[in-house]
Motif scaffolding. Structure first.
Motif, PDB file in Angstrom:
ATOM      1  N   SER A  83      43.305  41.127  36.219  1.00 11.11           N
ATOM      2  CA  SER A  83      43.310  39.935  35.379  1.00 11.11           C
ATOM      3  C   SER A  83      42.172  39.017  35.793  1.00 11.11           C
ATOM      4  O   SER A  83      41.541  39.192  36.841  1.00 11.11           O
ATOM      5  N   ALA A  84      41.913  38.004  34.972  1.00  6.59           N
ATOM      6  CA  ALA A  84      40.867  37.044  35.299  1.00  6.59           C
ATOM      7  C   ALA A  84      41.187  36.325  36.606  1.00  6.59           C
ATOM      8  O   ALA A  84      40.297  36.060  37.414  1.00  6.59           O
ATOM      9  N   ASN A  85      42.464  36.006  36.806  1.00  4.12           N
ATOM     10  CA  ASN A  85      42.867  35.378  38.069  1.00  4.12           C
ATOM     11  C   ASN A  85      42.522  36.261  39.256  1.00  4.12           C
ATOM     12  O   ASN A  85      41.995  35.789  40.271  1.00  4.12           O
ATOM     13  N   GLU A  86      42.823  37.538  39.114  1.00  3.00           N
ATOM     14  CA  GLU A  86      42.567  38.475  40.213  1.00  3.00           C
ATOM     15  C   GLU A  86      41.074  38.629  40.469  1.00  3.00           C
ATOM     16  O   GLU A  86      40.636  38.686  41.629  1.00  3.00           O
ATOM     17  N   ARG A  87      40.291  38.652  39.404  1.00  2.00           N
ATOM     18  CA  ARG A  87      38.840  38.769  39.580  1.00  2.00           C
ATOM     19  C   ARG A  87      38.258  37.510  40.205  1.00  2.00           C
ATOM     20  O   ARG A  87      37.366  37.579  41.058  1.00  2.00           O
ATOM     21  N   LEU A  88      38.752  36.373  39.787  1.00  2.00           N
ATOM     22  CA  LEU A  88      38.285  35.112  40.366  1.00  2.00           C
ATOM     23  C   LEU A  88      38.648  35.048  41.841  1.00  2.00           C
ATOM     24  O   LEU A  88      37.822  34.675  42.682  1.00  2.00           O
ATOM     25  N   LEU A  89      39.885  35.431  42.159  1.00  2.00           N
ATOM     26  CA  LEU A  89      40.316  35.429  43.557  1.00  2.00           C
ATOM     27  C   LEU A  89      39.460  36.372  44.393  1.00  2.00           C
ATOM     28  O   LEU A  89      38.999  36.010  45.480  1.00  2.00           O
ATOM     29  N   ALA A  90      39.238  37.577  43.888  1.00  2.00           N
ATOM     30  CA  ALA A  90      38.448  38.563  44.630  1.00  2.00           C
ATOM     31  C   ALA A  90      37.018  38.089  44.827  1.00  2.00           C
ATOM     32  O   ALA A  90      36.429  38.254  45.908  1.00  2.00           O
ATOM     33  N   ASP A  91      36.444  37.467  43.799  1.00  2.00           N
ATOM     34  CA  ASP A  91      35.057  37.007  43.886  1.00  2.00           C
ATOM     35  C   ASP A  91      34.911  35.871  44.891  1.00  2.00           C
ATOM     36  O   ASP A  91      33.988  35.868  45.717  1.00  2.00           O
TER      37      ASP A  91
ATOM     38  N   ARG B 287      34.069  26.478  34.174  1.00  2.00           N
ATOM     39  CA  ARG B 287      33.029  26.726  33.167  1.00  2.00           C
ATOM     40  C   ARG B 287      32.336  28.064  33.420  1.00  2.00           C
ATOM     41  O   ARG B 287      32.135  28.858  32.491  1.00  2.00           O
ATOM     42  N   ARG B 288      31.974  28.336  34.658  1.00  2.00           N
ATOM     43  CA  ARG B 288      31.239  29.559  34.967  1.00  2.00           C
ATOM     44  C   ARG B 288      32.070  30.815  34.773  1.00  2.00           C
ATOM     45  O   ARG B 288      31.567  31.852  34.348  1.00  2.00           O
ATOM     46  N   TYR B 289      33.349  30.719  35.117  1.00  2.00           N
ATOM     47  CA  TYR B 289      34.219  31.891  34.989  1.00  2.00           C
ATOM     48  C   TYR B 289      34.908  31.963  33.626  1.00  2.00           C
ATOM     49  O   TYR B 289      35.694  32.865  33.372  1.00  2.00           O
ATOM     50  N   ARG B 290      34.650  30.962  32.776  1.00  2.00           N
ATOM     51  CA  ARG B 290      35.216  30.913  31.433  1.00  2.00           C
ATOM     52  C   ARG B 290      36.746  30.950  31.450  1.00  2.00           C
ATOM     53  O   ARG B 290      37.391  31.746  30.761  1.00  2.00           O
ATOM     54  N   VAL B 291      37.299  30.104  32.297  1.00  2.00           N
ATOM     55  CA  VAL B 291      38.748  29.927  32.363  1.00  2.00           C
ATOM     56  C   VAL B 291      39.018  28.429  32.363  1.00  2.00           C
ATOM     57  O   VAL B 291      38.104  27.618  32.498  1.00  2.00           O
ATOM     58  N   SER B 292      40.290  28.072  32.207  1.00  2.00           N
ATOM     59  CA  SER B 292      40.639  26.653  32.289  1.00  2.00           C
ATOM     60  C   SER B 292      40.749  26.237  33.746  1.00  2.00           C
ATOM     61  O   SER B 292      40.696  27.072  34.661  1.00  2.00           O
ATOM     62  N   ALA B 293      40.928  24.952  33.980  1.00  2.00           N
ATOM     63  CA  ALA B 293      41.047  24.448  35.349  1.00  2.00           C
ATOM     64  C   ALA B 293      42.327  24.934  36.018  1.00  2.00           C
ATOM     65  O   ALA B 293      42.396  25.022  37.245  1.00  2.00           O
ATOM     66  N   ILE B 294      43.352  25.257  35.210  1.00  2.00           N
ATOM     67  CA  ILE B 294      44.647  25.645  35.784  1.00  2.00           C
ATOM     68  C   ILE B 294      44.546  26.913  36.633  1.00  2.00           C
ATOM     69  O   ILE B 294      44.973  26.916  37.797  1.00  2.00           O
ATOM     70  N   PRO B 295      43.989  28.020  36.114  1.00  2.00           N
ATOM     71  CA  PRO B 295      43.880  29.211  36.967  1.00  2.00           C
ATOM     72  C   PRO B 295      42.954  29.005  38.163  1.00  2.00           C
ATOM     73  O   PRO B 295      43.162  29.618  39.211  1.00  2.00           O
ATOM     74  N   VAL B 296      41.946  28.158  38.017  1.00  2.00           N
ATOM     75  CA  VAL B 296      41.070  27.881  39.160  1.00  2.00           C
ATOM     76  C   VAL B 296      41.878  27.235  40.276  1.00  2.00           C
ATOM     77  O   VAL B 296      41.790  27.618  41.444  1.00  2.00           O
ATOM     78  N   ARG B 297      42.703  26.250  39.910  1.00  2.00           N
ATOM     79  CA  ARG B 297      43.543  25.593  40.917  1.00  2.00           C
ATOM     80  C   ARG B 297      44.552  26.580  41.524  1.00  2.00           C
ATOM     81  O   ARG B 297      44.835  26.532  42.727  1.00  2.00           O
TER      82      ARG B 297
END
Length: 259
Positions: free
Chosen positions: A32-40, A63-73
């Motif tokens: 998932s995008a969350n998993e990719r963001l976490l791995a990166d 903005r860079r990962y094209r997700v909302s602020a919620i998954p980033v947090r």
């Protein structure tokens, strides 16, 4: 492309754009995008690209990962739980910092856990385990000969992982990996001279020989000497200012804007 800030400054973390919004699971077996963001983010932290003390901008990461602020947090909170990111009282997220004393303490804990794993490994190591350790040892030797501190750092961990794997104690190995993760962002081997790399590799020779011989006494002696050498490197690097360590714990009142 990366736009990386200095310690204590904002950093923009860039990556390949994600085409889908973050979700909680996987889609068709893909991360998932969350998993990719976490791995990166984990990779950038453990490789020392994002140095300790670097402030992370939630808005820019979203903005860079094209997700909302919620998954980033959500991802940052996971990294907080892993000890790689700290969350300050004013809302800041930054790459976790340690004092030189705290880093020394973690190295001491890491060495103690590793020794317990090595002793157990020595009791039940197989021929295939030894072969695996020798493969990693050769890769580590190549990086030593090449004088490549980044490759030495990477292959050193893989060699140690191969050495302790025969203990077959997953919980102990998980604890050991946690302590490794906490020390990785400081990239200690990049601050050590080539002569130190040669000394450390000589320790690895002794450790591998002792494991192959199933000699617990020799393995314990070599591992303890190796652990002591690492703490000396931390001391020297902290004195020279080569390590991004703090003089004390990070002040929660540090005022940085993360959005």
């Amino acid at each position: 492309m990366r736009d990386l800030g200095q310690r204590g400054q904002h950093v923009v973390v860039t990556s390949s754009p994600l085409s889908k919004p973050a979700d909680k699971g996987t889609f068709n077996g893909r991360p998932s995008a969350n998993e990719r963001l976490l791995a990166d983010l984990r990779a950038k932290i453990l490789d020392g690209i994002l140095q300790p003390g670097t402030v992370l901008s939630i808005a820019e990461m979203a903005r860079r990962y094209r997700v909302s602020a919620i998954p980033v947090r959500e991802v940052l909170q996971l990294l907080v739980g892993q000890g790689l990111v700290s969350h300050q009282s004013r809302g800041d997220y930054l790459i976790a910092t340690l004092s030189s004393d705290e880093l020394q303490e973690i190295y001491h804990v890491r060495s103690s856990i590793e020794l317990a794993a090595l002793v157990r490994a020595c009791e039940q190591v197989t021929a295939s385990d030894i072969d695996r350790a020798r493969v990693e040892h050769r890769a580590l030797q190549d990086s030593t000969v090449a004088g490549d501190p980044i490759a030495f750092h990477r292959h050193s961990r893989r060699f140690h992982q191969a050495m302790v794997f025969p203990c077959r104690m997953p919980r102990l190995l998980a604890m050991l990996n946690t302590t490794w993760d906490l020390t990785e962002p400081f990239q200690l081997m990049q601050h050590a001279p080539r002569s130190t790399h040669l000394q450390l590799h000589a320790d690895h020779d002794l450790m591998l020989t002792a494991l192959a011989d199933r000699d617990v006494g020799a393995l314990t002696k070599a591992a303890q000497a190796h652990g002591h050498r690492l703490t000396v490197i931390v001391d020297q690097a902290a004195v020279t200012g080569d390590l991004p360590v703090t003089s004390s714990a990070v002040d929660d009142s540090d005022d940085q804007d993360v959005s």
